[in-house]
Design a protein around this motif. Structure first.
Motif, PDB file in Angstrom:
ATOM      1  N   TYR A 683       4.000 128.423 -55.500  1.00  0.00           N
ATOM      2  CA  TYR A 683       4.846 129.113 -54.521  1.00  0.00           C
ATOM      3  C   TYR A 683       6.242 129.276 -55.104  1.00  0.00           C
ATOM      4  CZ  TYR A 683       8.043 129.693 -50.579  1.00  0.00           C
ATOM      5  OH  TYR A 683       9.040 130.135 -49.755  1.00  0.00           O
ATOM      6  N   THR A 708       7.006 128.378 -45.284  1.00  0.00           N
ATOM      7  CA  THR A 708       5.930 128.819 -46.181  1.00  0.00           C
ATOM      8  C   THR A 708       5.189 127.629 -46.756  1.00  0.00           C
ATOM      9  OG1 THR A 708       7.276 130.746 -46.758  1.00  0.00           O
ATOM     10  CG2 THR A 708       5.414 130.256 -48.180  1.00  0.00           C
ATOM     11  N   ASP A 768       7.425 135.069 -51.511  1.00  0.00           N
ATOM     12  CA  ASP A 768       7.603 135.218 -50.060  1.00  0.00           C
ATOM     13  C   ASP A 768       8.421 136.435 -49.631  1.00  0.00           C
ATOM     14  OD1 ASP A 768      10.201 134.496 -50.704  1.00  0.00           O
ATOM     15  OD2 ASP A 768      10.054 132.468 -49.897  1.00  0.00           O
TER      16      ASP A 768
END
Length: 913
Positions: A683, A708, A768
């Motif tokens: 991520y 997230t 994101d």
């Protein structure tokens, strides 16, 4: 003088007279240029009446303009240009979709979207329907692929509100208005009734009118109104159709709608030559086809390498011709039956490869997109400095093959080897496209000789239409009498003098006594930059642009840059400085560089790429050194930004300014612990997500990275955070300012770090923020949050959708990545009611421009409305969400927040069960 007279009546911001924008509005999609003295953005009927009154007083001609996609010079003038402002977008669906009432500023495709739920559409379907506005569609009697002569504006007109040259407003659908009009304008109506009676009594003329309108015809006025109707009000409103703003202003129109069957099939059928293709057209006329589009071999050559085209086109013989056939029906079974009938009807025609239909919507859309893009496709490959011209003629079906072959012979005779022919074959309507250099007098003479021969061929040999659907405009106005004859043309002049006695409404359009008018005021297209030299100024891009109407559209930025390039080449320093001084703000500073223009451009021109390049050149060496310094010390810069946000939040709290509390984000302080149980995923939170937290008054306090990470762990993933995150960036801040080399260096650094974190791509990488995802995808395979949510995360979660409604904004980057449907699907899985506001495209925040140029954001969101029971919105770009929240007055957050709120792990859900 005109501006001073109008200043008390119309807001100064809507009275435009600076040299750059006057130049910009001197261009439409045609090959003519006339620079207006004043552009007036009128927002109401009263303002139109005021402009007409002032222009009548001082004898100033006035031209009406909608989208400016006109191909024949109808939307340009050297006097007053009356432009539709924001107040003309009304649409009211009536009688369960059987009728629709439209103001002239609504785009044709938008009208069809309003009708889609009823299985209906408007009759006219021009290729430009995604950009053209109803005012232009009606004023030009535009038709298109499927409507023929039976479903055009003339045939589907119910009523209209119109404003005459003397300022009178009449609503033909309102009995009281019509009654008052009959009383106030009895002499005019009596004359119209007498003209109609005279035309009907003249059997030769009446027969000629009927014959001319048996096929598509927009040359001159709609004289069929004189023989089709006896009531002068009916005659009047039907004369307005196709009058190109020369008889009055259409303020509203009500159409009967037509069925829009959802089931359809398409076939690209190849024939050995033009004659055989046209024989097929004649046979198809009696079969259940909705559209038959012809493309000659030269047209096919322009698109043979495009995605979606059948293999083997390049090997076709020189005379090969294609027909793109569509059939529609109320059900799949009906379409299947149609296909059988069509195939049987073509049983004795020679084809190359047979007749093969596809019902796949995506494949059909590819074929139609290519067909609609033929005109710009030729323009994209023309020699730099030349223009592209499209002519539009019609013949009777029996003459189609011979006429098409004759046209091809004319191309060869006049040296237009690149010319192509395509068109709506079912109606005998052919378009031919060729490139032309207007920079030399010899070339202008060649064009003039060619057009003379075309007119002779169409009129004298075949008695066809010199203009079938694009309107007479300027380039066929000198030929109206040749096509119609003296008596009919004199009748048109009588109509013009009756309704516009001072001759102030769009002079030079439809009727012109100057036999050489079509060879004057020709538009130059000088070389300016390889990024945009293929632009033909069609205007399809304008509806996508957040700055259109504030300053310039993509088309207008190109027009302005071309003029500066011309001035540079000619040594006209004064003109260069005059335009360049205005271009800094109107062209450079207010461009969002969102790239949506490229998604609407038939040849994919991204004007933002030009603007970013120009910004880079303007910055100079010192600015580039500062940019490189900031890139090398990015972590320190981000830390300073956080401190700045914290200070701003503190000031805001003390000052208590509600607007800024919505607008300014707090400082994000993500924890980013990593870890978890299950499959690993990398991520990478974007810079904006790491720095910008929620707004002070947002009840949701979690910053995006924490939300997230929590969601990924809930879905059963182990979260891997890349090393050195604080100094990583995709390069977008430098790219938007034209420092592409620095931007690419930063992106390469980030790609290397992500490659290491993902074990050389073994693990999926999730970003994101959509803008950053789009940029990074050019350097390594990653998943944007939207596709990660849709493809990876939602299948692992149990969802409890909220009742909503919630607003959803689809960022430009999501659209450009083709993830719009996935974002919609994710939102609809999480909320029972999802509202995507009409008339909102790019939000105009554009990275940091929401802070530095807030008027761009405000203009882009000026039509954003919030349902009264809606308290939150979602998107996929942090900076977009800041601007959206400010202008909507409700919090906007990442779609990730919504999914995290309504979801739980499937195992937990099963345990509860």
């Amino acid at each position: 003088m005109i501006k001073n007279r109008l200043a008390p009546l119309i807001a100064s911001a809507r009275l435009i007279d600076d040299p750059l924008r006057l130049l910009a509005y001197g261009t439409d999609a045609s090959f003519y240029r006339l620079v207006p003295k004043l552009v007036v953005k009128a927002d109401s009927e009263a303002e139109v009446q005021a402009v007409l009154a002032v222009c009548a007083e001082i004898g100033a001609p006035v031209t009406f303009r909608a989208a400016g996609t006109s191909l024949s010079g109808q939307a340009v003038t050297d006097s007053v240009l009356l432009l539709l402002g924001d107040g003309w977008g009304g649409a009211v669906v009536e009688d369960d979709g059987a009728r629709i009432r439209l103001q002239p500023g609504i785009i044709g495709a938008e009208a069809n979207r309003r009708l889609a739920a009823f299985g209906r559409k408007i009759g006219p379907d021009p290729a430009s329907i995604d950009a053209a506005k109803i005012g232009g569609i009606a004023a030009n009697n535009a038709s298109g692929m499927c409507c023929g002569t039976a479903q055009n504006s003339y045939r589907t007109l119910v009523s209209m509100r119109l404003i005459l040259a003397d300022g009178t407003l009449v609503d033909t659908g309102d009995a009281a208005s019509v009654s008052a009009f009959r009383a106030s304008h009895a002499p005019m109506l009596d004359t119209l009734a007498a003209l109609g009676a005279r035309a009907r009594a003249d059997t030769v003329l009446a027969a000629r009118i009927a014959r001319k309108f048996a096929i598509k015809n927009t040359t001159g006025y709609s004289l069929n109104a004189l023989i089709d109707f006896t009531d002068p009000v009916d005659i009047l409103q039907h004369l307005m159709i196709g009058s190109e703003g020369t008889l009055g202003f259409i303020a509203e129109i009500t159409y009967d709608t037509v069925p829009d069957h959802a089931h359809r099939a398409n076939a690209l059928i190849l024939f050995p030559d033009m004659a055989e293709a046209c024989r097929a057209v004649a046979l198809l006329k009696s079969t259940p086809v909705s559209a038959v589009e012809l493309m000659d071999r030269a047209a096919l050559a322009c698109v043979q390498d495009k995605p979606g085209m059948p293999a083997g086109l390049a090997a076709l013989p020189a005379a090969a011709t294609a027909l793109l056939v569509e059939s529609r029906g109320e059900s799949a079974a009906a379409v299947t039956a149609n296909i059988a009938a069509i195939t049987a009807g073509l049983g004795e025609v020679a084809t190359l490869g047979g007749v093969v239909f596809t019902s796949d919507a995506a494949e059909g859309a590819k074929l139609w997109k290519i067909r609609k893009g033929l005109f710009p496709a030729v323009g994209a490959v023309r020699p730099v400095g030349t223009t592209v011209i499209i002519e539009d003629v019609a013949f009777r079906i029996d003459d189609l093959a011979a006429a098409a072959i004759d046209l091809q012979s004319l191309f060869a005779r006049h040296g237009y080897a690149e010319a192509i022919i395509f068109g709506h074959a079912l109606e005998g309507n052919l378009h031919f496209v060729f490139t032309q250099d207007f920079g030399a007098e010899t070339e202008v003479r060649r064009y003039g000789a060619f057009m003379d021969d075309v007119a002779t061929l169409v009129v004298e040999k075949y008695d066809g239409s010199l203009k079938a659907e694009h309107g007479t405009g300027r380039n066929m106005a000198p030929f109206v009498e040749m096509e119609w004859g003296r008596d009919a043309t004199n009748l048109m002049w009588e109509i013009k003098h009756l309704l516009d006695p001072a001759g102030l409404l769009n002079p030079g359009v439809v009727l012109d006594r100057d036999s050489q008018a079509h060879l004057k005021n020709l538009k130059p297209l000088p070389a300016a930059d390889a990024l945009v030299d293929t632009c033909i100024e069609c205007g399809f891009c304008e509806r996508m642009c957040p700055s259109h109407g504030l300053t310039l559209s993509p088309r207008q930025r190109i027009v302005g840059w071309r003029e500066m390039a011309r001035a540079d080449a000619s040594g006209d320093r004064a003109r260069r400085d005059e335009i360049g001084g205005l271009y800094d703000y109107q062209g450079l500073e207010t461009c969002a560089a969102c790239g949506l223009c490229a998604t609407a451009c038939p040849v994919g021109i991204e004007t933002g790429a030009l603007i970013k390049a120009l910004r880079g050149r303007k910055h100079g060496a010192f600015a580039h050194r500062l940019g490189a310094l900031s890139a090398g010390h990015y972590g320190v810069l981000m830390g300073a930004t956080k401190l700045g946000l914290a200070a701003a939040a503190m000031v805001d709290t003390v000052a208590g300014t509600a607007r800024n509390r919505r607008r300014l984000p707090t400082m994000a302080q993500p924890k980013l612990a990593g870890g978890g149980a299950g499959e690993a995923v990398v991520y990478v939170p974007s810079c904006a997500a790491r720095v910008m937290g929620p707004a002070l008054d947002d009840p949701v306090k979690a910053c995006l990275p924490d939300a997230t990470e929590a969601l990924l762990k809930k879905a059963g993933f182990t979260v891997v955070i890349p090393d050195g995150l604080s100094n990583l960036c995709c390069g977008q801040p430098w790219d938007s300012k034209g420092m592409r080399d620095i931007a690419d260096t930063k992106a390469a650094e980030m790609a290397a770090a992500l490659n290491r974190a993902s074990d050389n791509g073994r693990l999926p990488v999730v970003m994101d923020t959509a803008t950053c995802s789009l940029r990074l995808k050019a350097f390594l395979p990653i998943l944007d949050a939207v596709e990660a949510l849709h493809d990876l995360i939602l299948p692992r979660l149990a969802l409890r959708p909220i009742k909503g409604p919630v607003l959803l904004h689809i960022p430009c980057s999501v659209r450009k990545m083709g993830l719009e449907d996935k974002l919609l699907a994710v939102a609809r899985a999480c909320a029972e009611t999802v509202v995507v506001p009409d008339n909102v495209g790019c939000c105009g925040f554009a990275g940091d421009k929401g802070f530095t140029t807030p008027e761009l954001n405000a203009h882009a969101l000026r039509k954003l409305t919030v349902p009264k029971d809606c308290s939150e919105g979602f998107s996929a770009n942090r900076t977009c969400e800041i601007g959206l929240a400010d202008h909507a007055g409700i919090p906007y957050r990442s779609i990730i927040h919504l999914v995290e709120r309504v979801s739980e792990a499937r195992l937990a859900s099963m345990a509860k069960g």
